[in-house]
Design a protein around this motif. Sequence first.
Motif, PDB file in Angstrom:
ATOM      1  N   ILE A  69      -9.689   6.752  -1.421  1.00 57.02           N
ATOM      2  CA  ILE A  69      -7.994   6.162  -1.738  1.00 57.02           C
ATOM      3  C   ILE A  69      -7.279   7.767  -2.378  1.00 57.02           C
ATOM      4  O   ILE A  69      -5.624   8.267  -2.040  1.00 57.02           O
ATOM      5  N   ALA A  70      -7.799   7.776  -3.755  1.00 61.96           N
ATOM      6  CA  ALA A  70      -6.753   8.421  -4.509  1.00 61.96           C
ATOM      7  C   ALA A  70      -7.057   9.908  -3.809  1.00 61.96           C
ATOM      8  O   ALA A  70      -5.877  10.651  -4.173  1.00 61.96           O
ATOM      9  N   ALA A 100      -2.302   2.753   6.202  1.00 63.37           N
ATOM     10  CA  ALA A 100      -3.773   3.090   5.669  1.00 63.37           C
ATOM     11  C   ALA A 100      -3.788   4.752   5.994  1.00 63.37           C
ATOM     12  O   ALA A 100      -4.902   4.812   4.946  1.00 63.37           O
ATOM     13  N   ALA A 101      -2.305   5.432   5.764  1.00 61.43           N
ATOM     14  CA  ALA A 101      -2.587   6.844   6.192  1.00 61.43           C
ATOM     15  C   ALA A 101      -2.118   7.392   5.202  1.00 61.43           C
ATOM     16  O   ALA A 101      -1.424   6.659   4.064  1.00 61.43           O
ATOM     17  N   GLY A 123      -8.534  -4.161  -3.121  1.00 57.49           N
ATOM     18  CA  GLY A 123      -8.889  -5.007  -3.392  1.00 57.49           C
ATOM     19  C   GLY A 123      -8.859  -5.074  -4.377  1.00 57.49           C
ATOM     20  O   GLY A 123      -9.397  -6.889  -4.667  1.00 57.49           O
ATOM     21  N   LEU A 124      -8.626  -4.824  -5.393  1.00 58.24           N
ATOM     22  CA  LEU A 124      -8.686  -4.861  -6.766  1.00 58.24           C
ATOM     23  C   LEU A 124      -7.257  -5.375  -8.122  1.00 58.24           C
ATOM     24  O   LEU A 124      -7.100  -3.944  -7.192  1.00 58.24           O
ATOM     25  N   PRO A 125      -7.545  -6.123  -8.602  1.00 60.08           N
ATOM     26  CA  PRO A 125      -6.387  -6.231  -9.547  1.00 60.08           C
ATOM     27  C   PRO A 125      -6.373  -4.688 -10.032  1.00 60.08           C
ATOM     28  O   PRO A 125      -7.218  -4.773 -10.797  1.00 60.08           O
ATOM     29  N   ALA A 161      -8.569  -6.218   5.245  1.00 65.22           N
ATOM     30  CA  ALA A 161      -9.521  -5.598   5.390  1.00 65.22           C
ATOM     31  C   ALA A 161      -9.659  -3.999   4.345  1.00 65.22           C
ATOM     32  O   ALA A 161      -9.405  -3.202   4.438  1.00 65.22           O
ATOM     33  N   PRO A 162      -9.795  -4.816   2.789  1.00 66.74           N
ATOM     34  CA  PRO A 162      -9.679  -3.751   1.767  1.00 66.74           C
ATOM     35  C   PRO A 162     -10.121  -2.518   2.251  1.00 66.74           C
ATOM     36  O   PRO A 162     -11.722  -2.625   2.755  1.00 66.74           O
TER      37      PRO A 162
END
Length: 276
Positions: free
Chosen positions: A160-161, A98-99, A193-195, A152-153
Amino acid sequence: MDPRITPANAHVAARSLEGRLQAPRFVDPKARRIGPPVADLLRTPAGLRDRQLLHGESFEVLEIRDGYAFGQAGRDGYVGYVTAEALTDLPEPTHIVAARATHAYPAPDMKRPELCGLSFGTRLRVVSASGNFFETAEGWFVPKPHLRPANAPFKDPVTIAQLFFGTPYLWGGNSAWGIDCSGLVQAAYLACGLPCPGDSDQQEETLGTALPPDSPVQRGDILFWKGHVALAVDDRVMIHANAHHMAVAYEPVADAIARIVAQGDGPLTHHKRLLL
Protein backbone atom coordinates in the motif's frame (compact mmCIF):
# COMPACT_ATOMS: atom_id res chain seq x y z
CA MET A 1 -4.08 13.43 28.86
CA ASP A 2 -2.89 13.79 25.28
CA PRO A 3 -5.09 16.56 23.76
CA ARG A 4 -4.82 14.90 20.35
CA ILE A 5 -6.95 11.98 21.56
CA THR A 6 -8.89 13.64 24.40
CA PRO A 7 -12.28 14.81 23.08
CA ALA A 8 -12.62 17.95 25.17
CA ASN A 9 -12.16 21.69 24.71
CA ALA A 10 -13.05 24.82 26.69
CA HIS A 11 -16.76 24.40 25.95
CA VAL A 12 -17.58 20.71 25.85
CA ALA A 13 -16.30 17.19 26.49
CA ALA A 14 -17.39 13.72 25.49
CA ARG A 15 -19.61 12.04 28.04
CA SER A 16 -17.10 9.19 28.24
CA LEU A 17 -14.77 11.62 30.06
CA GLU A 18 -17.25 12.52 32.81
CA GLY A 19 -15.57 12.01 36.18
CA ARG A 20 -12.09 12.13 34.62
CA LEU A 21 -11.89 15.86 33.90
CA GLN A 22 -13.88 19.04 34.42
CA ALA A 23 -15.89 20.57 31.60
CA PRO A 24 -18.80 23.04 31.28
CA ARG A 25 -20.91 20.23 29.83
CA PHE A 26 -20.63 16.62 28.72
CA VAL A 27 -22.38 15.40 25.58
CA ASP A 28 -22.80 12.25 23.55
CA PRO A 29 -21.05 12.51 20.17
CA LYS A 30 -23.12 12.58 16.98
CA ALA A 31 -21.78 10.49 14.11
CA ARG A 32 -21.36 12.38 10.84
CA ARG A 33 -19.27 11.77 7.71
CA ILE A 34 -16.88 13.85 5.66
CA GLY A 35 -18.39 15.23 2.44
CA PRO A 36 -15.55 16.80 0.41
CA PRO A 37 -12.84 14.63 -1.16
CA VAL A 38 -10.41 15.86 1.52
CA ALA A 39 -11.00 17.96 4.65
CA ASP A 40 -8.38 19.40 6.96
CA LEU A 41 -8.56 18.42 10.63
CA LEU A 42 -7.48 21.60 12.40
CA ARG A 43 -5.84 22.13 15.78
CA THR A 44 -8.06 25.15 16.48
CA PRO A 45 -10.90 26.81 14.54
CA ALA A 46 -9.32 28.35 11.42
CA GLY A 47 -5.96 27.15 12.78
CA LEU A 48 -3.16 24.90 11.62
CA ARG A 49 -3.78 21.53 10.00
CA ASP A 50 -2.93 18.52 12.16
CA ARG A 51 -4.27 15.78 9.86
CA GLN A 52 -6.72 15.27 6.99
CA LEU A 53 -9.91 13.26 6.63
CA LEU A 54 -11.25 11.71 3.44
CA HIS A 55 -14.72 11.61 1.93
CA GLY A 56 -16.93 9.08 3.71
CA GLU A 57 -14.78 8.81 6.83
CA SER A 58 -16.61 9.14 10.13
CA PHE A 59 -16.32 12.12 12.46
CA GLU A 60 -17.85 12.15 15.94
CA VAL A 61 -19.19 15.67 16.49
CA LEU A 62 -19.35 17.13 20.00
CA GLU A 63 -20.16 20.74 19.15
CA ILE A 64 -20.66 23.10 16.22
CA ARG A 65 -19.72 26.71 16.92
CA ASP A 66 -19.01 29.64 14.59
CA GLY A 67 -18.88 27.46 11.50
CA TYR A 68 -16.55 24.78 12.90
CA ALA A 69 -17.35 21.34 14.23
CA PHE A 70 -15.29 20.03 17.14
CA GLY A 71 -14.98 16.29 17.45
CA GLN A 72 -12.98 13.14 16.93
CA ALA A 73 -12.00 11.16 13.84
CA GLY A 74 -13.54 7.71 13.77
CA ARG A 75 -10.50 6.01 12.23
CA ASP A 76 -8.04 6.80 15.04
CA GLY A 77 -9.67 9.05 17.65
CA TYR A 78 -7.71 12.14 16.57
CA VAL A 79 -9.37 15.27 17.97
CA GLY A 80 -9.77 18.55 16.16
CA TYR A 81 -11.97 20.86 14.14
CA VAL A 82 -13.41 20.62 10.64
CA THR A 83 -15.56 23.17 8.92
CA ALA A 84 -19.23 22.49 9.59
CA GLU A 85 -19.92 22.53 5.85
CA ALA A 86 -17.55 19.57 5.43
CA LEU A 87 -19.97 17.30 7.32
CA THR A 88 -22.74 15.25 5.78
CA ASP A 89 -24.95 12.26 6.58
CA LEU A 90 -23.86 9.49 4.26
CA PRO A 91 -24.80 5.83 4.80
CA GLU A 92 -22.35 3.22 6.06
CA PRO A 93 -19.67 2.63 3.39
CA THR A 94 -19.40 -0.70 1.62
CA HIS A 95 -16.25 -0.03 -0.44
CA ILE A 96 -12.99 1.90 -0.36
CA VAL A 97 -11.00 3.46 -3.17
CA ALA A 98 -8.17 0.96 -3.64
CA ALA A 99 -6.27 2.75 -6.41
CA ARG A 100 -3.97 5.63 -5.54
CA ALA A 101 -6.69 7.92 -6.90
CA THR A 102 -9.80 7.79 -9.04
CA HIS A 103 -12.53 10.04 -10.42
CA ALA A 104 -16.22 10.30 -9.70
CA TYR A 105 -18.41 10.83 -12.77
CA PRO A 106 -22.02 12.03 -13.15
CA ALA A 107 -22.80 9.05 -15.40
CA PRO A 108 -21.24 5.67 -16.27
CA ASP A 109 -19.23 7.28 -19.06
CA MET A 110 -15.50 8.02 -18.84
CA LYS A 111 -15.86 10.75 -21.48
CA ARG A 112 -18.09 12.86 -19.25
CA PRO A 113 -16.37 15.62 -17.24
CA GLU A 114 -15.44 14.28 -13.83
CA LEU A 115 -17.13 15.62 -10.71
CA CYS A 116 -14.11 15.28 -8.45
CA GLY A 117 -11.02 13.23 -7.69
CA LEU A 118 -11.03 10.71 -4.86
CA SER A 119 -7.98 9.50 -2.96
CA PHE A 120 -7.01 6.00 -1.92
CA GLY A 121 -8.90 5.22 1.27
CA THR A 122 -12.03 7.19 0.36
CA ARG A 123 -15.07 5.38 1.69
CA LEU A 124 -18.19 4.91 -0.48
CA ARG A 125 -21.47 3.04 -0.39
CA VAL A 126 -22.14 1.19 -3.62
CA VAL A 127 -25.85 1.00 -4.51
CA SER A 128 -25.77 -0.44 -8.03
CA ALA A 129 -23.59 -1.29 -11.00
CA SER A 130 -23.64 -0.10 -14.59
CA GLY A 131 -21.17 -1.58 -17.04
CA ASN A 132 -17.65 -0.93 -15.80
CA PHE A 133 -18.84 1.48 -13.10
CA PHE A 134 -20.30 1.27 -9.62
CA GLU A 135 -22.95 3.80 -8.68
CA THR A 136 -22.60 5.21 -5.16
CA ALA A 137 -25.06 6.65 -2.67
CA GLU A 138 -23.96 10.14 -3.75
CA GLY A 139 -25.16 9.44 -7.28
CA TRP A 140 -21.57 9.21 -8.49
CA PHE A 141 -20.16 6.64 -10.88
CA VAL A 142 -16.72 5.26 -10.04
CA PRO A 143 -14.72 2.74 -12.13
CA LYS A 144 -15.16 -0.77 -10.75
CA PRO A 145 -11.44 -1.65 -10.87
CA HIS A 146 -10.70 1.24 -8.48
CA LEU A 147 -12.93 0.01 -5.63
CA ARG A 148 -12.55 -2.80 -3.12
CA PRO A 149 -15.02 -4.12 -0.54
CA ALA A 150 -14.43 -2.42 2.80
CA ASN A 151 -14.55 -5.80 4.54
CA ALA A 152 -11.69 -7.21 2.42
CA PRO A 153 -8.49 -5.68 3.80
CA PHE A 154 -5.18 -5.87 2.02
CA LYS A 155 -2.44 -8.14 3.37
CA ASP A 156 0.81 -6.17 3.04
CA PRO A 157 1.20 -2.60 4.35
CA VAL A 158 4.34 -2.05 2.28
CA THR A 159 2.45 -2.74 -0.96
CA ILE A 160 0.00 0.00 0.00
CA ALA A 161 2.78 2.44 0.85
CA GLN A 162 4.30 1.75 -2.56
CA LEU A 163 1.07 2.85 -4.24
CA PHE A 164 1.89 6.36 -3.01
CA PHE A 165 5.36 6.48 -4.60
CA GLY A 166 5.89 9.98 -5.99
CA THR A 167 3.03 11.55 -4.03
CA PRO A 168 4.00 15.09 -2.95
CA TYR A 169 4.99 15.55 0.67
CA LEU A 170 2.44 17.56 2.68
CA TRP A 171 2.70 18.25 6.39
CA GLY A 172 -0.37 16.68 8.00
CA GLY A 173 -1.44 15.20 4.67
CA ASN A 174 -3.43 11.99 4.35
CA SER A 175 -4.31 11.78 0.66
CA ALA A 176 -3.02 11.01 -2.81
CA TRP A 177 -2.60 14.77 -3.35
CA GLY A 178 -0.24 15.15 -0.41
CA ILE A 179 0.88 12.96 2.47
CA ASP A 180 3.40 13.01 5.31
CA CYS A 181 5.44 10.24 6.92
CA SER A 182 2.89 9.16 9.52
CA GLY A 183 0.01 9.59 7.07
CA LEU A 184 1.69 7.12 4.73
CA VAL A 185 2.17 4.54 7.48
CA GLN A 186 -1.38 5.00 8.71
CA ALA A 187 -2.86 4.62 5.23
CA ALA A 188 -0.86 1.41 4.78
CA TYR A 189 -1.87 -0.08 8.10
CA LEU A 190 -5.54 0.88 8.03
CA ALA A 191 -5.92 -0.56 4.52
CA CYS A 192 -4.73 -3.88 5.96
CA GLY A 193 -7.24 -3.77 8.81
CA LEU A 194 -4.55 -2.89 11.35
CA PRO A 195 -5.22 -0.11 13.88
CA CYS A 196 -2.82 2.81 13.62
CA PRO A 197 -2.72 6.25 15.25
CA GLY A 198 -2.13 9.42 13.26
CA ASP A 199 1.21 10.88 14.34
CA SER A 200 4.68 9.33 14.25
CA ASP A 201 5.29 9.58 18.02
CA GLN A 202 1.99 7.79 18.65
CA GLN A 203 2.95 5.14 16.11
CA GLU A 204 6.36 4.70 17.73
CA GLU A 205 4.66 4.11 21.06
CA THR A 206 2.00 1.67 19.87
CA LEU A 207 3.05 -0.15 16.68
CA GLY A 208 5.01 -3.36 16.59
CA THR A 209 7.66 -4.85 18.86
CA ALA A 210 11.00 -3.15 19.41
CA LEU A 211 14.01 -5.05 18.07
CA PRO A 212 17.55 -4.98 19.49
CA PRO A 213 19.96 -2.46 17.96
CA ASP A 214 21.65 -3.62 14.75
CA SER A 215 18.95 -6.23 14.08
CA PRO A 216 18.70 -7.12 10.36
CA VAL A 217 16.01 -5.17 8.56
CA GLN A 218 13.26 -7.01 6.72
CA ARG A 219 10.23 -6.07 4.64
CA GLY A 220 7.52 -4.45 6.75
CA ASP A 221 9.79 -3.28 9.58
CA ILE A 222 9.02 0.18 10.93
CA LEU A 223 11.92 2.58 11.37
CA PHE A 224 11.58 5.58 13.66
CA TRP A 225 13.50 8.79 14.21
CA LYS A 226 12.42 11.72 16.34
CA GLY A 227 9.43 13.03 14.41
CA HIS A 228 9.80 10.66 11.48
CA VAL A 229 8.83 7.14 10.41
CA ALA A 230 9.53 4.87 7.42
CA LEU A 231 8.66 1.35 6.25
CA ALA A 232 11.29 -1.12 5.11
CA VAL A 233 10.74 -2.48 1.59
CA ASP A 234 13.46 -5.10 1.97
CA ASP A 235 16.70 -5.57 3.90
CA ARG A 236 18.32 -2.52 2.29
CA VAL A 237 15.67 -0.06 1.08
CA MET A 238 12.87 1.84 2.80
CA ILE A 239 9.95 3.95 1.58
CA HIS A 240 8.88 7.15 3.33
CA ALA A 241 7.16 10.48 2.79
CA ASN A 242 9.85 13.01 3.58
CA ALA A 243 10.76 16.67 3.27
CA HIS A 244 14.21 15.92 1.82
CA HIS A 245 12.68 14.58 -1.40
CA MET A 246 9.39 16.47 -0.82
CA ALA A 247 7.66 13.27 -1.91
CA VAL A 248 7.10 9.63 -1.09
CA ALA A 249 10.44 8.15 -2.08
CA TYR A 250 12.62 5.07 -1.84
CA GLU A 251 15.93 5.48 -0.03
CA PRO A 252 18.61 3.04 1.10
CA VAL A 253 18.22 2.55 4.86
CA ALA A 254 21.92 3.12 5.58
CA ASP A 255 21.94 6.31 3.49
CA ALA A 256 18.84 7.64 5.25
CA ILE A 257 20.28 6.95 8.69
CA ALA A 258 23.50 8.79 7.80
CA ARG A 259 21.70 11.68 6.09
CA ILE A 260 19.29 12.27 8.96
CA VAL A 261 22.13 12.30 11.48
CA ALA A 262 24.13 14.67 9.28
CA GLN A 263 21.24 17.12 8.98
CA GLY A 264 20.97 17.27 12.78
CA ASP A 265 17.82 15.25 13.35
CA GLY A 266 19.43 12.50 15.37
CA PRO A 267 19.86 8.73 15.18
CA LEU A 268 17.33 5.98 14.63
CA THR A 269 15.26 5.78 17.81
CA HIS A 270 13.44 2.48 17.23
CA HIS A 271 13.47 -0.43 14.82
CA LYS A 272 10.16 -2.24 15.27
CA ARG A 273 8.42 -5.22 13.72
CA LEU A 274 4.78 -6.23 13.61
CA LEU A 275 4.63 -9.80 14.87
CA LEU A 276 1.41 -11.40 13.61
